[in-house]
Design a protein around this motif. Structure first.
Motif, PDB file in Angstrom:
ATOM      1  N   ALA A  36      -5.505   2.114  -1.397  1.00  0.00           N
ATOM      2  CA  ALA A  36      -4.340   2.995  -1.275  1.00  0.00           C
ATOM      3  C   ALA A  36      -4.609   4.340  -1.938  1.00  0.00           C
ATOM      4  N   HIS A  37      -5.287   4.332  -3.093  1.00  0.00           N
ATOM      5  CA  HIS A  37      -5.640   5.597  -3.747  1.00  0.00           C
ATOM      6  C   HIS A  37      -6.581   6.420  -2.868  1.00  0.00           C
ATOM      7  N   LYS A  38      -7.544   5.757  -2.215  1.00  0.00           N
ATOM      8  CA  LYS A  38      -8.462   6.476  -1.321  1.00  0.00           C
ATOM      9  C   LYS A  38      -7.715   7.114  -0.153  1.00  0.00           C
ATOM     10  N   ILE A  39      -6.752   6.365   0.395  1.00  0.00           N
ATOM     11  CA  ILE A  39      -5.963   6.906   1.498  1.00  0.00           C
ATOM     12  C   ILE A  39      -5.174   8.128   1.030  1.00  0.00           C
ATOM     13  N   ALA A  40      -4.566   8.041  -0.155  1.00  0.00           N
ATOM     14  CA  ALA A  40      -3.827   9.181  -0.690  1.00  0.00           C
ATOM     15  C   ALA A  40      -4.746  10.377  -0.905  1.00  0.00           C
ATOM     16  N   ASP A  41      -5.978  10.130  -1.364  1.00  0.00           N
ATOM     17  CA  ASP A  41      -6.942  11.215  -1.540  1.00  0.00           C
ATOM     18  C   ASP A  41      -7.246  11.914  -0.215  1.00  0.00           C
ATOM     19  N   LEU A  42      -7.448  11.115   0.837  1.00  0.00           N
ATOM     20  CA  LEU A  42      -7.746  11.694   2.149  1.00  0.00           C
ATOM     21  C   LEU A  42      -6.577  12.513   2.679  1.00  0.00           C
ATOM     22  N   ILE A  43      -5.375  11.990   2.535  1.00  0.00           N
ATOM     23  CA  ILE A  43      -4.187  12.723   2.981  1.00  0.00           C
ATOM     24  C   ILE A  43      -4.055  14.030   2.209  1.00  0.00           C
ATOM     25  N   TYR A  44      -4.198  13.947   0.892  1.00  0.00           N
ATOM     26  CA  TYR A  44      -4.084  15.129   0.039  1.00  0.00           C
ATOM     27  C   TYR A  44      -5.090  16.203   0.467  1.00  0.00           C
ATOM     28  N   GLN A  45      -6.350  15.796   0.678  1.00  0.00           N
ATOM     29  CA  GLN A  45      -7.373  16.779   1.033  1.00  0.00           C
ATOM     30  C   GLN A  45      -7.127  17.378   2.415  1.00  0.00           C
ATOM     31  N   LYS A  46      -6.690  16.566   3.355  1.00  0.00           N
ATOM     32  CA  LYS A  46      -6.445  17.070   4.706  1.00  0.00           C
ATOM     33  C   LYS A  46      -5.331  18.107   4.720  1.00  0.00           C
ATOM     34  N   LEU A  47      -4.291  17.876   3.931  1.00  0.00           N
ATOM     35  CA  LEU A  47      -3.114  18.748   3.994  1.00  0.00           C
ATOM     36  C   LEU A  47      -3.124  19.895   2.991  1.00  0.00           C
ATOM     37  N   THR A  48      -3.978  19.823   1.970  1.00  0.00           N
ATOM     38  CA  THR A  48      -4.032  20.904   0.982  1.00  0.00           C
ATOM     39  C   THR A  48      -5.362  21.635   0.990  1.00  0.00           C
ATOM     40  N   LEU A  80       0.809  -1.210   0.000  1.00  0.00           N
ATOM     41  CA  LEU A  80       0.000   0.000   0.000  1.00  0.00           C
ATOM     42  C   LEU A  80       0.846   1.266   0.000  1.00  0.00           C
ATOM     43  N   THR A  81       1.898   1.257   0.788  1.00  0.00           N
ATOM     44  CA  THR A  81       2.677   2.485   0.950  1.00  0.00           C
ATOM     45  C   THR A  81       3.367   2.900  -0.341  1.00  0.00           C
ATOM     46  N   ALA A  82       3.708   1.945  -1.198  1.00  0.00           N
ATOM     47  CA  ALA A  82       4.326   2.297  -2.485  1.00  0.00           C
ATOM     48  C   ALA A  82       3.338   3.061  -3.351  1.00  0.00           C
ATOM     49  N   VAL A  83       2.075   2.634  -3.329  1.00  0.00           N
ATOM     50  CA  VAL A  83       1.043   3.308  -4.128  1.00  0.00           C
ATOM     51  C   VAL A  83       0.753   4.693  -3.558  1.00  0.00           C
ATOM     52  N   ILE A  84       0.605   4.784  -2.235  1.00  0.00           N
ATOM     53  CA  ILE A  84       0.336   6.074  -1.586  1.00  0.00           C
ATOM     54  C   ILE A  84       1.469   7.051  -1.870  1.00  0.00           C
ATOM     55  N   SER A  85       2.704   6.589  -1.728  1.00  0.00           N
ATOM     56  CA  SER A  85       3.868   7.458  -1.962  1.00  0.00           C
ATOM     57  C   SER A  85       3.911   7.944  -3.401  1.00  0.00           C
ATOM     58  N   ALA A  86       3.667   7.038  -4.349  1.00  0.00           N
ATOM     59  CA  ALA A  86       3.704   7.414  -5.766  1.00  0.00           C
ATOM     60  C   ALA A  86       2.614   8.434  -6.088  1.00  0.00           C
ATOM     61  N   ASP A  87       1.421   8.241  -5.522  1.00  0.00           N
ATOM     62  CA  ASP A  87       0.335   9.191  -5.746  1.00  0.00           C
ATOM     63  C   ASP A  87       0.720  10.588  -5.265  1.00  0.00           C
ATOM     64  N   LEU A  88       1.174  10.678  -4.036  1.00  0.00           N
ATOM     65  CA  LEU A  88       1.488  11.987  -3.464  1.00  0.00           C
ATOM     66  C   LEU A  88       2.651  12.647  -4.199  1.00  0.00           C
ATOM     67  N   ALA A  89       3.659  11.865  -4.582  1.00  0.00           N
ATOM     68  CA  ALA A  89       4.798  12.424  -5.317  1.00  0.00           C
ATOM     69  C   ALA A  89       4.358  12.936  -6.682  1.00  0.00           C
ATOM     70  N   ARG A  90       3.457  12.181  -7.342  1.00  0.00           N
ATOM     71  CA  ARG A  90       3.030  12.560  -8.683  1.00  0.00           C
ATOM     72  C   ARG A  90       2.224  13.861  -8.690  1.00  0.00           C
ATOM     73  N   SER A  91       1.598  14.170  -7.569  1.00  0.00           N
ATOM     74  CA  SER A  91       0.814  15.404  -7.503  1.00  0.00           C
ATOM     75  C   SER A  91       1.688  16.646  -7.549  1.00  0.00           C
ATOM     76  N   GLY A  92       2.968  16.490  -7.193  1.00  0.00           N
ATOM     77  CA  GLY A  92       3.875  17.626  -7.143  1.00  0.00           C
ATOM     78  C   GLY A  92       3.716  18.496  -5.923  1.00  0.00           C
ATOM     79  N   ARG A  93       2.760  18.171  -5.062  1.00  0.00           N
ATOM     80  CA  ARG A  93       2.494  18.994  -3.879  1.00  0.00           C
ATOM     81  C   ARG A  93       3.238  18.508  -2.649  1.00  0.00           C
ATOM     82  N   PHE A  94       3.882  17.323  -2.742  1.00  0.00           N
ATOM     83  CA  PHE A  94       4.503  16.717  -1.563  1.00  0.00           C
ATOM     84  C   PHE A  94       5.965  16.370  -1.826  1.00  0.00           C
ATOM     85  N   ARG A  95       6.766  16.482  -0.770  1.00  0.00           N
ATOM     86  CA  ARG A  95       8.162  16.042  -0.793  1.00  0.00           C
ATOM     87  C   ARG A  95       8.294  14.870   0.163  1.00  0.00           C
ATOM     88  N   LEU A  96       8.570  13.693  -0.383  1.00  0.00           N
ATOM     89  CA  LEU A  96       8.645  12.483   0.425  1.00  0.00           C
ATOM     90  C   LEU A  96       9.959  12.441   1.188  1.00  0.00           C
TER      91      LEU A  96
END
Length: 417
Positions: A132-144, A43-59
């Motif tokens: 994993a995509h849903k989790i990335a969506d929730l993280i993205y919305q909470k932080l942005t 799961l974490t590989a998918v979440i990390s890739a999603d957030l990195a691809r958005s350009g809004r996060f630095r892993l």
């Protein structure tokens, strides 16, 4: 005959390469979830890739802190603060007796030693990637403060040596399926507002005909097959009305009709070519391309065809308008110095921003949160897809093993798995 069946898995997936990043990125550390190694896809590989691809996060890397926490009580905040970790994600996977898995995750504010977010999902094992995509969506919305689009889907046309294929894939390029194939061209896919249908143009009968394909039922129907050309389908926000371009009266004009093909109504009445309609999110206006002023330019009118006004004046060629999801701006293709580039214009200021510098960019489509635009481009003679952020800072190149890919369309929110 077109090949039409239930969705089939395509052999090739899209490959996304990040070639530019955004400024002011949010630092985040994704800790490997407990027991995720038992899954076919961590799961974490998918979440990390999603957030990195958005350009809004630095892993930020996990580093040497051990043991790795899976629950808040296990977090040594002092140790993680010493590594200057600002925000971290932890979680674990629990196998259940019914064959499903429970996925738990927490988003933690490390300096504040506090939980920002926490959810638990019970899903089938083959749904963990979607989770994993849903989790990335929730993280993205909470932080942005903006909706994430990692659970959405995209449509595109793949051209192979002997046929054209209409594909649907996850927003990260995985799970590509083709829903239609034919030796004749397929163009202009457009998602319905609910994400359950795709309108498109097929030349399978040696002329342009507009179809609507039901993705759940795997069936389709002809909605526009008038004498001449039937093209450029665009959905109105009500999900029951389509804008189409018909040449049945001798020149391409814009019409509206119901999805069942009824209630045909002509909404442009000019002696010039009017094409490429795009409905505003509130359903009150339509952008379109017309050469009524002598060169292709973008115009706006009310949905009933009244109040036509010219919007673009800079340059002699501006086409393919697409409303942004918030209705405050639009994307389009502008030709300058022999290049066809993707640009945006803000309605209030009428300022234009050119976002790309390709030789032949086209088919712009907004992500449903308005942050990214997907478009078609040409690299060394091969059609690829590319993405750029609405501020031009984040850039991605998207390729497939097909001969080329083109005609992208980004699906709406809530139209994932």
């Amino acid at each position: 005959m077109a090949a039409l069946a239930a969705p089939k898995w395509a052999a090739a997936q899209l490959t996304i390469e990040i070639i530019g990043g955004g400024a002011d990125q949010i630092p985040i550390t994704i800790v490997p979830f407990g027991a995720e190694d038992r899954l076919s896809q961590p799961l974490t590989a998918v979440i990390s890739a999603d957030l990195a691809r958005s350009g809004r996060f630095r892993l930020q890397p996990v580093g040497s802190v051990r043991p790795l926490p899976t629950e808040p009580a296990e977090v040594d905040y002092k140790a993680w603060n010493a590594r200057d970790v600002q925000t971290m994600v932890i979680g674990r996977v629990l196998e259940r007796n019914d064959g499903k898995v429970e996925v738990r995750f927490r988003l933690l504010d490390t300096p504040g030693s506090a939980q920002l977010l926490g959810f638990s999902y019970v899903v089938a094992k083959n749904q963990t990637r979607a989770t994993a995509h849903k989790i990335a969506d929730l993280i993205y919305q909470k932080l942005t403060g903006e909706p994430g689009v990692f659970s959405t889907r995209i449509a595109y046309v793949a051209r192979n040596p002997n046929r054209f294929e209409l594909h649907v894939a996850d927003a990260d390029g995985f799970n590509s399926q083709f829903i239609l194939a034919h030796r004749e061209p397929i163009i202009s896919p457009a998602w319905s507002p609910d994400g359950g249908r795709i309108a498109y143009v097929s030349f399978e009968q040696r002329k342009a005909i507009v179809f609507v394909h039901d993705l759940v039922a795997g069936s389709r129907r002809i909605v526009a097959n008038y004498p001449g050309s039937n093209s450029a389908p665009a959905w109105a926000p009500d999900g029951q009305t389509l804008g189409v371009v018909l040449s049945k009266d001798g020149i391409s004009q814009i019409y509206t009709l119901r999805v069942d093909g009824s209630n045909l109504s002509r909404i442009t009445n000019s002696d010039s070519i009017d094409t490429e309609p795009s409905f505003s999110p509130d359903g009150k206006h339509v952008l379109f391309t017309s050469d009524r002023g002598g060169s292709p330019q973008i115009y706006r009118m009310r949905t009933n065809g009244a109040g036509v006004e010219r919007i673009t004046f800079e340059g002699s060629y501006n086409v393919t308008p697409r409303y942004a999801p918030d209705g405050k701006s639009f994307a389009f293709i502008q030709r300058a110095q022999g290049r066809y580039s993707l640009a945006t214009m803000d309605f209030s200021s009428r300022q234009t921003q050119v976002l790309t510098d390709g030789q032949l960019d086209g088919s712009p489509t907004f992500a449903p949160n308005g942050r990214l635009l997907l478009y078609a481009s040409i690299v060394r003679g091969r059609g690829i897809l590319a993405a750029v952020s609405s501020d031009g800072r984040i850039k991605q190149k998207i390729t497939a093993s097909a001969q080329d890919v083109r005609e992208p369309a980004w699906g709406p929110l809530g139209a994932g798995h």
